[in-house]
Design a protein around this motif. Structure first.
Motif, mmCIF file in Angstrom:
data_model
loop_
_atom_site.group_PDB
_atom_site.id
_atom_site.type_symbol
_atom_site.label_atom_id
_atom_site.label_comp_id
_atom_site.label_asym_id
_atom_site.label_seq_id
_atom_site.Cartn_x
_atom_site.Cartn_y
_atom_site.Cartn_z
ATOM 1 N N UNK A 184 0.828 -1.200 0.000
ATOM 2 C CA UNK A 184 0.000 0.000 0.000
ATOM 3 C C UNK A 184 0.866 1.254 0.000
ATOM 4 N N UNK A 185 1.924 1.243 0.781
ATOM 5 C CA UNK A 185 2.816 2.404 0.822
ATOM 6 C C UNK A 185 3.558 2.565 -0.505
ATOM 7 N N UNK A 186 4.076 1.462 -1.040
ATOM 8 C CA UNK A 186 4.871 1.531 -2.265
ATOM 9 C C UNK A 186 4.043 1.947 -3.469
ATOM 10 N N UNK A 187 2.759 1.614 -3.476
ATOM 11 C CA UNK A 187 1.934 1.850 -4.658
ATOM 12 C C UNK A 187 1.654 3.326 -4.899
ATOM 13 N N UNK A 188 1.695 4.147 -3.846
ATOM 14 C CA UNK A 188 1.319 5.555 -4.000
ATOM 15 C C UNK A 188 2.243 6.267 -4.982
ATOM 16 N N UNK A 189 3.530 6.016 -4.881
ATOM 17 C CA UNK A 189 4.483 6.650 -5.797
ATOM 18 C C UNK A 189 4.184 6.289 -7.246
ATOM 19 N N UNK B 77 0.973 -5.785 -4.612
ATOM 20 C CA UNK B 77 1.196 -4.461 -5.194
ATOM 21 C C UNK B 77 0.186 -4.179 -6.292
ATOM 22 N N UNK B 78 -0.128 -5.169 -7.105
ATOM 23 C CA UNK B 78 -1.109 -5.014 -8.189
ATOM 24 C C UNK B 78 -2.469 -4.610 -7.632
#
Length: 423
Positions: free
Chosen positions: A63-68, A189-190
């Protein structure tokens, strides 16, 4: 499975302190709905404490990584600051019971309208027996959905003053990932790319949640106002949902448009933007398939011309939101999600393994049409971005007047031409 944040975070408050609205009984017993949902939803796959912790932590990282990535792909500056909403890792029961609170906040204006305009009928519908029965029906629907939904961005939690919330249903993510046998980190992530896109959409268009609530209130109020003929209309809806009818296309061969501005109902990495509980419990609402090409599901039996116009607008908005999120989740390349093509192929193939009973239930509450809505919206966004570029497309988040109509969803060149005229 729920992490400590999900267990302690507010899922939306109940009605405010003493007032006329607080004293008035709703047609749905929300406590019964929550208890029923929590009791009936299956627990999901068995995981050890270590596995459960790993799943929750993996989803949190994704969830954190997806924002970028959402920021890079959409160009929406709102992705830089999402402090107005929470990310919760939850189990099935937490998701199901939390949704009763959002429905309560969302439907409050509709119930206030009915209490003021049809006091006698409203009094009959709010006896303890009637409200308990309706609450149990809603709870059963949410229990079914609780085993299907992978994720949900709920902007309507903010209606009770707590901000929006993104809920990721860890048992369902784990179960689907195991079923289709894909890389855990890639799948998480998807899924999060789709859900965080919804979060960013509502941050970019801070008027959108209120707009959807207002339009949903118009539709649900109108449907309840026509409830004298509801039994006959519901009989027609159930007949339309019987096995043996096509689940794929409307009468013209074009997929029937989902009118579900509310419950996404499949684990298709979907948002659940609840803009109406009523249709799900047979009381009228903004859930289920519909549209000029041949409505289906419960709401297909609950429309006149004015209702169709209201429903058409909500359908278009939800197609936009879901299609845009699908474009983002499928736009990442192998450098971000190495197995993205494998995930999409195996994920889409899951529908071939559903039982006849599940197919019937899905059609009845509009789930199949919802999936077609994703495809309609994705084609629209792809075409609009191809013509205008992402910056040109992003004007859609500036004002309600710039939202596409349902006709424009199916003919993107019409919306593109309108945007060029207004530029």
């Amino acid at each position: 499975m729920t992490d400590s944040t999900a267990a302690t975070a507010p899922a939306g408050s109940d009605a405010p302190g003493p007032s006329a609205d607080a004293v008035r009984r709703d047609p749905i017993d929300w406590a019964v709905a929550a208890r029923t949902a929590g009791a009936l939803v299956p627990p999901g796959p068995r995981l050890s404490a270590r596995q459960a912790k790993a799943e929750a932590e993996g989803l949190r990282r994704a969830a954190d990584a997806s924002v970028e990535h959402v920021h890079r792909l959409t160009g929406l500056e709102a992705a830089r600051d999402l402090r107005d909403s929470q990310v919760l890792i939850v189990d099935r029961a937490t998701w199901a019971t939390a949704n009763t609170r959002s429905f309560k906040a969302l439907l409050a204006p509709t119930f206030a309208h009915l209490a003021a305009t049809r006091p006698q009928e409203y009094a009959v519908s709010t006896t303890p027996v009637a409200t308990a029965a309706t609450g149990a029906e809603l709870g059963a629907i949410l229990a079914f959905l609780g085993s299907k939904v992978l994720g949900q961005y709920d902007p309507f939690a903010a209606l009770s003053g707590n901000g929006g919330r993104l809920m990721l249903v860890a048992p369902n993510v784990a179960a689907v990932r195991a079923e289709i046998n894909v890389v855990p980190e890639d799948f998480r992530l998807w899924v999060c790319l789709h859900e965080q896109t919804h979060r960013v959409q509502f941050a970019a268009a801070d008027w959108l949640a209120t707009h959807l609530q207002e339009k949903t209130t118009e539709l649900t109020s109108a449907l309840f106002d026509k409830s004298d003929s509801l039994p006959e209309r519901l009989c027609a809806a159930f007949a339309a949902a019987l096995p043996g009818r096509s689940n794929d296309d409307g009468p013209t061969g074009r997929p029937a448009v989902s009118a579900d501005p509310a419950v996404t109902a499949e684990g298709e990495a979907a948002v659940t933007l609840q803009t109406g509980a009523g249709a799900a419990v047979g009381k009228g609402g903004a859930e289920g398939p519909g549209g000029a090409e041949g409505p289906g599901g419960l709401l297909g039996a609950l429309q006149d011309d004015e209702d169709r116009a209201r429903l058409s607008h909500l359908t278009a908005v939800m197609s936009l939101l879901e299609g845009h999120a699908n474009v983002v989740m499928d736009a990442v390349d192998a450098e971000v999600v190495e197995t993205v093509k494998t995930i999409r192929r195996r994920f889409n193939a899951r529908g071939d393994r559903r039982s006849p009973l599940e197919r019937f239930v899905r059609r009845l509450i509009g789930m199949d049409a919802k999936m077609r809505q994703y495809a309609d919206g994705q084609r629209f966004v792809d075409a609009a971005v191809a013509e205008l570029g992402m910056d040109g497309f992003n004007v859609v988040w500036d004002d309600p007047a710039l939202l596409p109509t349902e006709a424009e969803i199916h003919a993107p060149d019409l919306w593109v031409a309108r945007m060029r005229r207004e530029a």
